[in-house]
Design a protein around this motif. Structure first.
Motif, PDB file in Angstrom:
ATOM      1  N   TYR A  83       9.944  -9.202   3.787  1.00  0.00           N
ATOM      2  CA  TYR A  83      10.605  -8.688   2.586  1.00  0.00           C
ATOM      3  C   TYR A  83      11.429  -9.776   1.902  1.00  0.00           C
ATOM      4  O   TYR A  83      11.428  -9.888   0.675  1.00  0.00           O
ATOM      5  CB  TYR A  83      11.491  -7.507   2.945  1.00  0.00           C
ATOM      6  CG  TYR A  83      12.236  -6.942   1.755  1.00  0.00           C
ATOM      7  CD1 TYR A  83      11.560  -6.211   0.786  1.00  0.00           C
ATOM      8  CD2 TYR A  83      13.599  -7.164   1.595  1.00  0.00           C
ATOM      9  CE1 TYR A  83      12.235  -5.704  -0.313  1.00  0.00           C
ATOM     10  CE2 TYR A  83      14.273  -6.666   0.495  1.00  0.00           C
ATOM     11  CZ  TYR A  83      13.587  -5.945  -0.452  1.00  0.00           C
ATOM     12  OH  TYR A  83      14.244  -5.458  -1.551  1.00  0.00           O
ATOM     13  N   PRO A 140       7.885  -2.924  -1.774  1.00  0.00           N
ATOM     14  CA  PRO A 140       8.097  -3.052  -0.326  1.00  0.00           C
ATOM     15  C   PRO A 140       9.364  -2.335   0.144  1.00  0.00           C
ATOM     16  O   PRO A 140       9.403  -1.826   1.270  1.00  0.00           O
ATOM     17  CB  PRO A 140       8.220  -4.567  -0.111  1.00  0.00           C
ATOM     18  CG  PRO A 140       7.562  -5.176  -1.283  1.00  0.00           C
ATOM     19  CD  PRO A 140       7.810  -4.239  -2.413  1.00  0.00           C
ATOM     20  N   LEU A 141      10.397  -2.289  -0.719  1.00  0.00           N
ATOM     21  CA  LEU A 141      11.627  -1.606  -0.342  1.00  0.00           C
ATOM     22  C   LEU A 141      11.384  -0.110  -0.175  1.00  0.00           C
ATOM     23  O   LEU A 141      11.837   0.502   0.809  1.00  0.00           O
ATOM     24  CB  LEU A 141      12.704  -1.846  -1.399  1.00  0.00           C
ATOM     25  CG  LEU A 141      14.059  -1.182  -1.149  1.00  0.00           C
ATOM     26  CD1 LEU A 141      14.666  -1.699   0.143  1.00  0.00           C
ATOM     27  CD2 LEU A 141      15.004  -1.420  -2.321  1.00  0.00           C
TER      28      LEU A 141
END
Length: 204
Positions: free
Chosen positions: A87, A113-114
């Motif tokens: 990340y 991605p979060l």
């Protein structure tokens, strides 16, 4: 009325009032309880989905954690480190692209991605609670296969009570990491087996 007597009554009444520090402590405890109940309600719902749709896989994860806790925990820690590093790499890449004049939509490289990570964390937390329940109830099960619904309730209750206590969140964190390891361990071994098979075919 005697002023001195009134002062005495006020002093006596004031002595029965809680101190500000006590009020803060009580308020902090109430907030912790509400937060724990809210979060556990979500993970309880997710856990119910896991039991309904992936019961045997969930049981397999619990059995892996019970038999190989150290190895499974190592895989869990390693997976978490890899995900966090990935990340951060995505964040640095997105920032670099923005500096080079990339459009604002490049921010989705960080947002996506979060969101996936948060969803995955909630699922892992629910799975961790299930694992706790499976391990605890396995001792009282004749065949070592406890009821998953009972395991979900017991695991959620244990993790929820622990979260209210000081440093009790470590129980939930440990369960989540073990659950992640329980999923990552067989996945890694399966991938390694496929790589070995592919390598052998290429060398033939």
């Amino acid at each position: 009325m005697d002023p001195a007597g009134g002062l005495t009554l006020l002093t006596a009444g004031g002595a029965g009032l809680p101190e500000p520090a006590e009020l803060v402590a009580v308020g902090d405890l109430v907030v912790r309880v509400i937060a724990a109940i809210s979060y556990l309600s979500v993970t309880l719902f997710v856990g119910a989905m896991l039991v309904s749709n992936a019961g045997e896989r969930t049981r397999a994860v619990g059995e892996a954690v019970r038999q190989q806790p150290i190895e499974t925990g190592g895989f869990g820690v390693g997976t978490v480190i890899i995900c966090v590093a990935g990340y951060l790499l995505v964040g640095v890449t997105a920032a670099g692209l923005a500096e080079l004049g990339a459009p604002a939509q490049v921010g989705i490289l960080v947002l996506l991605p979060l969101v996936v990570g948060v969803i995955g964390l909630v699922i892992a937390t629910a799975l961790g609670q299930l694992v706790v329940g499976i391990i605890l109830l396995a001792r009282f099960s004749e065949d070592g296969r406890p009821n998953l619904w009972g395991a979900l309730i017991v695991g959620t209750a244990v993790v929820g009570v622990a979260a209210i206590l000081p440093a009790g969140n470590l129980v939930g964190v440990a369960a989540t990491v073990l659950a992640i390891g329980g999923v990552a361990r067989p996945a890694w071994r399966a991938t390694r087996g496929r790589r070995s098979t592919l390598r052998e075919r290429l060398l033939e």
